[in-house]
Design a protein around this motif. Sequence first.
Motif, short mmCIF file in Angstrom:
data_model
loop_
_atom_site.label_atom_id
_atom_site.label_comp_id
_atom_site.label_asym_id
_atom_site.label_seq_id
_atom_site.Cartn_x
_atom_site.Cartn_y
_atom_site.Cartn_z
N PRO A 1 -77.11 63.50 -53.59
CA PRO A 1 -77.72 62.71 -52.90
C PRO A 1 -78.31 61.84 -52.44
O PRO A 1 -78.25 60.86 -53.33
CB PRO A 1 -78.91 64.25 -52.54
CG PRO A 1 -78.71 64.80 -53.95
CD PRO A 1 -77.56 63.89 -54.93
N MET B 1 -84.06 66.22 -47.25
CA MET B 1 -83.22 67.13 -46.68
C MET B 1 -81.82 67.06 -47.30
O MET B 1 -81.44 67.79 -48.42
CB MET B 1 -82.88 67.21 -45.34
CG MET B 1 -84.03 67.72 -44.69
SD MET B 1 -84.35 69.19 -44.53
CE MET B 1 -82.57 70.08 -44.25
N PRO B 2 -81.79 65.67 -47.69
CA PRO B 2 -80.21 64.79 -48.97
C PRO B 2 -80.46 66.02 -49.76
O PRO B 2 -79.05 66.64 -50.49
CB PRO B 2 -79.99 64.24 -48.89
CG PRO B 2 -80.28 63.05 -47.33
CD PRO B 2 -82.28 63.94 -47.81
N THR B 3 -81.21 66.62 -50.52
CA THR B 3 -81.38 66.47 -51.72
C THR B 3 -81.15 68.32 -51.24
O THR B 3 -80.99 68.84 -52.47
CB THR B 3 -83.09 66.94 -52.33
OG1 THR B 3 -82.82 64.86 -52.59
CG2 THR B 3 -83.09 66.56 -53.70
N VAL B 4 -81.99 68.90 -50.79
CA VAL B 4 -82.26 70.48 -50.36
C VAL B 4 -81.18 70.97 -50.53
O VAL B 4 -80.44 71.76 -50.44
CB VAL B 4 -83.60 70.07 -49.21
CG1 VAL B 4 -82.73 72.05 -48.66
CG2 VAL B 4 -84.69 70.39 -49.69
N LEU B 5 -80.14 70.14 -48.60
CA LEU B 5 -79.27 70.23 -48.78
C LEU B 5 -78.00 70.20 -49.92
O LEU B 5 -76.57 70.87 -49.82
CB LEU B 5 -78.34 69.74 -47.56
CG LEU B 5 -78.97 70.14 -46.40
CD1 LEU B 5 -78.63 69.42 -45.34
CD2 LEU B 5 -79.02 71.49 -46.11
N SER B 6 -77.97 69.41 -51.11
CA SER B 6 -77.14 69.23 -51.91
C SER B 6 -77.01 70.16 -53.28
O SER B 6 -77.28 70.71 -53.05
CB SER B 6 -77.58 67.30 -52.67
OG SER B 6 -76.81 67.59 -54.02
N PRO B 7 -74.83 70.29 -53.14
CA PRO B 7 -74.72 71.19 -54.13
C PRO B 7 -74.93 71.18 -55.50
O PRO B 7 -74.42 71.75 -56.67
CB PRO B 7 -73.50 71.39 -53.68
CG PRO B 7 -72.68 70.08 -52.96
CD PRO B 7 -73.87 69.60 -52.46
N LYS C 1 -84.64 72.97 -57.70
CA LYS C 1 -84.91 72.22 -56.25
C LYS C 1 -86.55 72.87 -56.46
O LYS C 1 -86.76 71.50 -55.99
CB LYS C 1 -83.81 72.85 -55.29
CG LYS C 1 -82.92 71.90 -54.86
CD LYS C 1 -81.29 72.40 -54.14
CE LYS C 1 -80.74 71.96 -53.70
NZ LYS C 1 -80.06 72.54 -52.73
N VAL D 1 -81.02 76.31 -56.87
CA VAL D 1 -82.58 76.74 -56.47
C VAL D 1 -83.75 76.71 -57.38
O VAL D 1 -84.87 76.06 -57.05
CB VAL D 1 -81.97 77.88 -55.46
CG1 VAL D 1 -83.79 77.89 -55.70
CG2 VAL D 1 -81.31 78.04 -55.17
#
Length: 475
Positions: A104, A116-122, A129, A126
């Motif tokens: 990310p 945000m990029p980290t939160v949304l990264s696959p 994160k 969780v």
Amino acid sequence: MKRVAIIGGGISGLSAAFTLEKHRRAGAWLEYVVYESTPRLGGVLVTERVDGCLIEAGPDSFLTEKPWASDLCREVGLGDQLIGSNDADRKTYILVKGRLALIPDGLMFMVPTKIMPTVLSPLFSVRTKLRMAGEWFHPPRKADADETVAAFVERHYGPEMVDRLADPLLSGVYGGEASQLSVRAVLPRFAEMEASHGSLGRAMLAARKRMAQASKVPARPLFTSLKDGMQQLVDAVASRLPASALRTNTSVHAVQSSQEGWTVTAGNSNHFDAIIMAAPAQIAAELLRITSGELASELAAIQYTSSVTINLGYDRTVRDALPPGFGFLVPRSEGKRMLAATFVHNKFPHRAPDDRALLRCFVGGARNEQILQMPDAELIRIICEELQQIIGLTAEPLFTRVYRWKGAMAQYGVGHLERLQRIETLLQQFPGLTLAGNAYRGIGVPDCVRSGTEAANKALLGVGLTEIAPPVLSR
Ligand SMILES: Cc1cc2nc3c(=O)[nH]c(=O)nc-3n(C[C@H](O)[C@H](O)[C@H](O)COP(=O)(O)OP(=O)(O)OC[C@H]3O[C@@H](n4cnc5c(N)ncnc54)[C@H](O)[C@@H]3O)c2cc1C
């Protein structure tokens, strides 16, 4: 006339020779010889052209933020040949459960600086994160002793970060493993950040803020290379050294110190006032065993891993079908032989014609030394099979090139910096002896250039030649 022997004609030895040459041309009463056991200079820096593509057998570039290699390029007249990586296309993927996940935006090595990029990264579960969020409150910790990168990263972000990022990134740079490498030697800035801030996330943001305030200079590309490849640097440096000083095909097999200086045996024996040992530490250990058993033992304890680069050329259809970006890394937990693949045609300009795709894949590393023994055809078969599994690439390559680098990557294990201190103390008994190379304070090309330059300056000091300001040798 003072005489210096340089043992090893890789970039470390050549950088040492170049420094001595500048002093010689400035009037220092000095003569030197570079001994290189193979038929060519440059060590692992080798560039080949195949089907219009520029193939790097060893390093393809160097980190821009470390100035010593670019400085050397400019000094040898290659300033206008320096090129930056295509950072607008700088995307790197990690293989996670058989699929490529983008690293990310804002992740600095393993430290998230954008939420945000980290939160949304696959890329991360969780759980990881949540660990990243909790890391913000990590207390400052002054480490009393060295530890592995894995232990350090796990303390901050948990085991998944070790497996998915720290380990694959380090196996790309060192061919090593996070569970073996020393955090103080390999990630000194992170160890300092932990001591000062506790949280690496907070420390990284503070550092970025300071840099943004201090500098209005636009960001430079992450990697720098040369238009015609890394071989250009080797050729340019070598062309500025007198041919009589260069002994290729000449392996040094004994070195002996005496009251009068040093005797180097490579076929016949020659006398020198100083020695710059720029061969790998394991070879240095063998050569120095008669001189100092203790020094030899310390040098022999520096481990190395091997690496194989497998280069594959394809046509335009493959180029169009590949994911955008610089390539991908493969965590060990994915159970593949491949450690990483670079989409060379994207990473730098001038590497492949528009109708060609060039892939460079890596195998080897600490856990897979035996792969070096495999025949080329078998290595290529494995890589093609894995490329099919990972990116669905079924096309046959138009050409292939395999390069094996046995014991080329020094490993900085836990306690490496303490070992270097012991080595430096032991070297004080031998003022005419200096060490250079990737075994000591940095494995990258810029670090090796710096180590060669510093070793030459120390050797000059050792023989009492220090007063001359060397000129720039652009021709
Ligand atoms: C596949 C690969 C990819 C890499 N990628 C990058 C990269 O992209 N960027 C980066 O910055 N770095 C990279 N590196 C690391 C970097 O290239 C090396 O650390 C650096 O070039 C080492 O230079 P050196 O002169 O210390 O050692 P070497 O290049 O190993 O040179 C040592 C020389 O000593 C000679 N020698 C050995 N024994 C004797 C003897 N008895 N007598 C005489 N000569 C002897 C050897 O033949 C050799 O030529 C990479 C390394 C490898 C292997």
